[in-house]
Design an enzyme around this catalytic site. Structure first.
Site, PDB file in Angstrom:
ATOM      1  N   ASP A 194       0.832  -1.208   0.000  1.00 16.33           N
ATOM      2  CA  ASP A 194       0.000   0.000   0.000  1.00 16.33           C
ATOM      3  C   ASP A 194       0.868   1.260   0.000  1.00 16.33           C
ATOM      4  OD1 ASP A 194      -2.354   1.405  -0.006  1.00 16.33           O
ATOM      5  OD2 ASP A 194      -2.626   1.327   2.165  1.00 16.33           O
ATOM      6  N   GLY A 195       0.333   2.314  -0.609  1.00 18.74           N
ATOM      7  CA  GLY A 195       1.003   3.615  -0.545  1.00 18.74           C
ATOM      8  C   GLY A 195       1.530   4.131  -1.876  1.00 18.74           C
ATOM      9  N   ARG A 199      -0.151   7.609  -2.670  1.00 18.33           N
ATOM     10  CA  ARG A 199       0.332   8.714  -1.817  1.00 18.33           C
ATOM     11  C   ARG A 199       1.796   9.027  -2.098  1.00 18.33           C
ATOM     12  NH1 ARG A 199      -1.190   6.092   3.510  1.00 18.33           N
ATOM     13  NH2 ARG A 199      -1.463   4.319   2.111  1.00 18.33           N
ATOM     14  N   SER A 223     -10.730  -7.048  -5.062  1.00 15.31           N
ATOM     15  CA  SER A 223     -12.092  -7.016  -5.610  1.00 15.31           C
ATOM     16  C   SER A 223     -12.620  -5.588  -5.580  1.00 15.31           C
ATOM     17  CB  SER A 223     -13.040  -7.871  -4.764  1.00 15.31           C
ATOM     18  OG  SER A 223     -12.460  -9.059  -4.331  1.00 15.31           O
ATOM     19  N   ASN A 276     -10.872  -2.822  -5.772  1.00 12.96           N
ATOM     20  CA  ASN A 276     -10.144  -1.878  -6.641  1.00 12.96           C
ATOM     21  C   ASN A 276     -10.862  -1.619  -7.968  1.00 12.96           C
ATOM     22  OD1 ASN A 276      -6.799  -2.942  -5.603  1.00 12.96           O
ATOM     23  ND2 ASN A 276      -8.095  -1.296  -4.821  1.00 12.96           N
ATOM     24  N   ILE A 287      -6.565  -5.203   7.496  1.00  7.81           N
ATOM     25  CA  ILE A 287      -6.267  -6.340   6.611  1.00  7.81           C
ATOM     26  C   ILE A 287      -6.946  -6.170   5.251  1.00  7.81           C
ATOM     27  CG2 ILE A 287      -6.462  -8.860   6.395  1.00  7.81           C
ATOM     28  CD1 ILE A 287      -6.130  -9.095   9.365  1.00  7.81           C
ATOM     29  N   SER A 288      -7.987  -5.320   5.183  1.00  7.86           N
ATOM     30  CA  SER A 288      -8.621  -4.968   3.911  1.00  7.86           C
ATOM     31  C   SER A 288      -9.012  -6.175   3.055  1.00  7.86           C
ATOM     32  CB  SER A 288      -7.708  -4.030   3.103  1.00  7.86           C
ATOM     33  OG  SER A 288      -7.552  -2.812   3.788  1.00  7.86           O
TER      34      SER A 288
END
Ligand code: FPP
Length: 250
Positions: A20-21, A24, A66, A68, A190-191
């Protein structure tokens, strides 16, 4: 022979990463989100090399969830193009390094060329045994549990060990459970990643945005993991022995 400072018994068999990231990282530099994903791909390349050299059995990367699908269309299309070119560009080195590449997730809605590259890559690397690289594309933990549950019930499986039998219907069938789950980018969730498979995973949250994650930071993660005492819900007897009146654990 892996170049490793982590003793093999303290090495996680299965490392899973929520990378992730990227967005950003790009925004902080006045770049587009897609440029952030391209920088993320370079970090991915380094991470795959690192974990293969360490001797990890399975590395699973969350590349497209899923959820995204609800991102802006141009970002989703740019990601698909990146996946196609990354598979084409990286496959020879993966094969050379003895890495087997597989994909988990619902690929039915992906563009045909991406689906074709995924299948080709799986077939071309299927015999490799040094490390399994699993890329989660169109993946969601709930999706995985639901598709497994439907097939498990339809199969009428009366196995003596239902959890083990159910695991065999998940998209990760045959893989070890996740030992170490790393999320970069500062969020602590945990997304909808490997929900069933991470039941007893050690969770490591790193502030660094994925494109900036270095092998030194990944090495620190492995050292951190090696210091964890994994109990799997049991009581572990302390080195000093049981307290008076305490029943020693098995
Ligand atoms: C999450 O960052 C990252 C993604 C959704 C894409 C990850 C893809 C790569 C790193 C390329 C790797 C490619 C392969 C083939 C494995 P984000 O966009 O959610 O970042 P943000 O939270 O800062 O917005």
């Amino acid at each position: 022979m892996p170049v490793s400072s982590t003793p093999s018994e303290a090495l996680p068999a299965h490392v899973a990463i929520i990378m992730d990231g990227n967005g950003r990282w790009a925004e902080a530099r006045g770049l587009t989100r897609s440029e952030g994903h391209r920088a993320g791909l370079e970090a991915t390349r380094q991470a795959v090399r690192f974990f293969a050299e360490q001797g990890v059995d399975t590395l699973t990367l969350f590349a497209f969830s899923s959820e995204n699908w609800s991102r802006p269309r141009d970002e989703v299309e740019a990601l698909f193009e990146l996946f196609v070119s990354a598979i084409e560009a990286e496959l020879p080195e993966l094969v050379e390094r003895g890495i087997a590449l597989t994909f988990i997730g619902d690929r039915a809605s992906f563009p045909q060329d991406l689906q074709a590259r995924m299948t080709e890559a799986e077939q071309a690397s299927a015999r490799n045994e040094r490390m399994r690289l699993v890329v989660a594309l169109g993946y969601g933990g709930r999706w995985d549990i639901l598709q497994a549950a439907r097939r498990w019930v339809a199969g009428g499986d009366e196995a003596p060990d239902p959890e083990a039998s159910f695991s065999g219907y998940l998209s990760t069938a045959g893989l070890p459970d996740v030992d170490l789950l790393i999320r970069t980018g500062g969020e602590r969730r945990i997304s909808n990643f490997l929900l069933w498979q991470s039941a007893y995973a050690e969770l490591l949250f790193i502030e660094t945005f994925w494109p900036d994650v270095s092998t030194a930071e990944l090495q620190e993660g492995l050292s951190w993991y090696a210091r964890r005492q994994r109990r799997f819900g049991r009581v572990i007897a302390s080195a000093a022995g049981p307290e008076p009146g305490e029943v020693p654990s098995a």
